[in-house]
Design a protein around this motif. Structure first.
Motif, PDB file in Angstrom:
ATOM      1  N   LYS A 207      45.221  43.161  42.968  1.00 55.00           N
ATOM      2  CA  LYS A 207      45.084  44.329  42.089  1.00 55.00           C
ATOM      3  C   LYS A 207      43.700  44.966  42.187  1.00 55.00           C
ATOM      4  CE  LYS A 207      48.577  42.893  38.747  1.00 55.00           C
ATOM      5  NZ  LYS A 207      49.263  41.926  39.490  1.00 55.00           N
ATOM      6  N   ASN A 208      43.154  44.969  43.384  1.00 51.33           N
ATOM      7  CA  ASN A 208      41.861  45.595  43.638  1.00 51.33           C
ATOM      8  C   ASN A 208      42.096  47.062  43.989  1.00 51.33           C
ATOM      9  OD1 ASN A 208      39.099  45.751  43.880  1.00 51.33           O
ATOM     10  ND2 ASN A 208      38.943  44.079  45.325  1.00 51.33           N
ATOM     11  N   THR A 209      41.061  47.855  43.900  1.00 49.98           N
ATOM     12  CA  THR A 209      41.192  49.284  44.173  1.00 49.98           C
ATOM     13  C   THR A 209      40.874  49.605  45.628  1.00 49.98           C
ATOM     14  OG1 THR A 209      40.503  51.497  43.510  1.00 49.98           O
ATOM     15  CG2 THR A 209      38.815  49.799  43.454  1.00 49.98           C
ATOM     16  N   LEU A 210      41.592  50.573  46.159  1.00 47.12           N
ATOM     17  CA  LEU A 210      41.305  51.099  47.491  1.00 47.12           C
ATOM     18  C   LEU A 210      40.468  52.367  47.395  1.00 47.12           C
ATOM     19  CD1 LEU A 210      44.835  50.683  49.113  1.00 47.12           C
ATOM     20  CD2 LEU A 210      42.787  49.366  49.631  1.00 47.12           C
ATOM     21  N   VAL A 211      40.298  52.871  46.200  1.00 48.20           N
ATOM     22  CA  VAL A 211      39.561  54.109  45.958  1.00 48.20           C
ATOM     23  C   VAL A 211      38.074  53.771  45.872  1.00 48.20           C
ATOM     24  CG1 VAL A 211      39.284  56.081  44.418  1.00 48.20           C
ATOM     25  CG2 VAL A 211      41.548  55.037  44.716  1.00 48.20           C
ATOM     26  N   LEU A 212      37.297  54.370  46.767  1.00 48.77           N
ATOM     27  CA  LEU A 212      35.891  53.978  46.900  1.00 48.77           C
ATOM     28  C   LEU A 212      34.952  54.648  45.911  1.00 48.77           C
ATOM     29  CD1 LEU A 212      35.709  53.754  50.764  1.00 48.77           C
ATOM     30  CD2 LEU A 212      35.910  51.904  49.109  1.00 48.77           C
ATOM     31  N   ILE A 213      35.504  55.336  44.923  1.00 46.85           N
ATOM     32  CA  ILE A 213      34.662  55.849  43.848  1.00 46.85           C
ATOM     33  C   ILE A 213      34.945  55.084  42.552  1.00 46.85           C
ATOM     34  CG2 ILE A 213      34.237  58.135  44.815  1.00 46.85           C
ATOM     35  CD1 ILE A 213      36.523  59.191  43.033  1.00 46.85           C
ATOM     36  N   LYS A 214      35.682  53.987  42.678  1.00 43.33           N
ATOM     37  CA  LYS A 214      35.960  53.112  41.544  1.00 43.33           C
ATOM     38  C   LYS A 214      35.363  51.737  41.842  1.00 43.33           C
ATOM     39  CE  LYS A 214      40.284  55.219  40.048  1.00 43.33           C
ATOM     40  NZ  LYS A 214      41.674  54.949  39.719  1.00 43.33           N
TER      41      LYS A 214
ATOM     42  N   ALA B 258      35.047  47.732  42.297  1.00 42.15           N
ATOM     43  CA  ALA B 258      35.935  46.663  42.771  1.00 42.15           C
ATOM     44  C   ALA B 258      36.187  45.683  41.637  1.00 42.15           C
ATOM     45  CB  ALA B 258      35.297  45.945  43.958  1.00 42.15           C
ATOM     46  N   THR B 259      37.392  45.137  41.613  1.00 40.00           N
ATOM     47  CA  THR B 259      37.712  44.141  40.589  1.00 40.00           C
ATOM     48  C   THR B 259      37.532  42.722  41.105  1.00 40.00           C
ATOM     49  OG1 THR B 259      40.054  44.220  41.188  1.00 40.00           O
ATOM     50  CG2 THR B 259      39.329  45.660  39.392  1.00 40.00           C
ATOM     51  N   SER B 260      37.492  42.574  42.437  1.00 37.74           N
ATOM     52  CA  SER B 260      37.288  41.251  43.023  1.00 37.74           C
ATOM     53  C   SER B 260      36.755  41.403  44.442  1.00 37.74           C
ATOM     54  CB  SER B 260      38.604  40.460  43.040  1.00 37.74           C
ATOM     55  OG  SER B 260      39.566  41.101  43.843  1.00 37.74           O
ATOM     56  N   LEU B 261      36.159  40.330  44.925  1.00 36.64           N
ATOM     57  CA  LEU B 261      35.634  40.296  46.287  1.00 36.64           C
ATOM     58  C   LEU B 261      36.685  39.659  47.183  1.00 36.64           C
ATOM     59  CD1 LEU B 261      33.236  40.736  48.208  1.00 36.64           C
ATOM     60  CD2 LEU B 261      32.431  38.465  47.567  1.00 36.64           C
ATOM     61  N   GLN B 262      37.053  40.358  48.244  1.00 40.05           N
ATOM     62  CA  GLN B 262      38.060  39.854  49.180  1.00 40.05           C
ATOM     63  C   GLN B 262      37.367  39.003  50.243  1.00 40.05           C
ATOM     64  OE1 GLN B 262      41.318  40.624  48.380  1.00 40.05           O
ATOM     65  NE2 GLN B 262      40.302  41.591  46.649  1.00 40.05           N
ATOM     66  N   ILE B 263      37.649  37.704  50.266  1.00 40.97           N
ATOM     67  CA  ILE B 263      37.006  36.819  51.250  1.00 40.97           C
ATOM     68  C   ILE B 263      37.995  35.847  51.899  1.00 40.97           C
ATOM     69  CG2 ILE B 263      34.717  36.964  50.200  1.00 40.97           C
ATOM     70  CD1 ILE B 263      35.220  34.265  48.873  1.00 40.97           C
ATOM     71  N   THR B 264      39.260  35.970  51.562  1.00 39.27           N
ATOM     72  CA  THR B 264      40.259  35.057  52.127  1.00 39.27           C
ATOM     73  C   THR B 264      41.225  35.843  53.011  1.00 39.27           C
ATOM     74  OG1 THR B 264      41.715  35.339  50.215  1.00 39.27           O
ATOM     75  CG2 THR B 264      40.113  33.524  50.117  1.00 39.27           C
ATOM     76  N   GLY B 265      42.146  35.128  53.633  1.00 38.49           N
ATOM     77  CA  GLY B 265      43.158  35.783  54.474  1.00 38.49           C
ATOM     78  C   GLY B 265      42.510  36.506  55.641  1.00 38.49           C
ATOM     79  N   ILE B 266      42.923  37.728  55.864  1.00 33.23           N
ATOM     80  CA  ILE B 266      42.420  38.541  56.974  1.00 33.23           C
ATOM     81  C   ILE B 266      40.922  38.792  56.818  1.00 33.23           C
ATOM     82  CG2 ILE B 266      42.936  40.786  55.919  1.00 33.23           C
ATOM     83  CD1 ILE B 266      43.618  40.033  59.574  1.00 33.23           C
TER      84      ILE B 266
END
Length: 160
Positions: free
Chosen positions: A73-80, A82-90
């Protein structure tokens, strides 16, 4: 702008990154009409096969990274923010799998349509993405997530 403002507004990238890829691609196609470069090389079956391979690789990066953003449930909109740091998976392979996927997609379509101008303009696109988008995102993520992001940055490459 102070650091509180940055945290509230996210990285402050106001042009959607996919739009930069699309605009560069369209510009290359238009330039080809004005200043044509022979594209006979792109008619080779091997190059068409390479294009298909690139498209599949791009889908891998894009689907995996987008899926992870939606699941967290993180945002893709770069003027908002981030709700979390993506460090797993890809994101263990690349700090920027979406931009990597878009670049691979760009090359895949280029191989299929056969336009040298797409390749000529790509370094400019790369510099814009690197300097205008990624570096802003990195500053923001360092501000937002501190040492966790710094550790991640030390262990995972920016692109591949």
């Amino acid at each position: 702008m102070n650091s509180t403002m940055n945290k509230l507004k996210g990285p402050g990238v106001y042009i959607p990154p996919p739009l930069l890829y699309v605009l560069t691609f369209i510009a290359a196609v238009r330039i080809q009409k004005i200043i044509p470069i022979n594209n006979a090389l792109f008619n080779l079956t091997a190059l068409k096969g390479t294009g298909v391979f690139f498209l599949m690789a791009a889908l891998y990066f894009l689907v995996r990274s987008l899926r992870q953003f939606f699941l967290t449930k993180n945002t893709l909109v770069l003027i908002k923010p981030a709700t979390s740091l993506q460090i797993t998976g890809i994101y263990k392979i690349s700090r920027n799998p979406m931009y990597t996927g878009l670049a691979i997609l760009y090359f895949g379509i280029t191989c299929l349509i056969g336009n040298w101008w797409n390749l000529i303009l790509f370094p400019l696109l790369f510099i814009i993405v690197q300097e205008y988008i990624i570096k802003r995102e990195e500053k923001y993520l360092e501000l937002e997530f501190g040492e966790e992001y710094k550790d991640y940055k030390r262990n995972v490459r920016r692109w591949l």
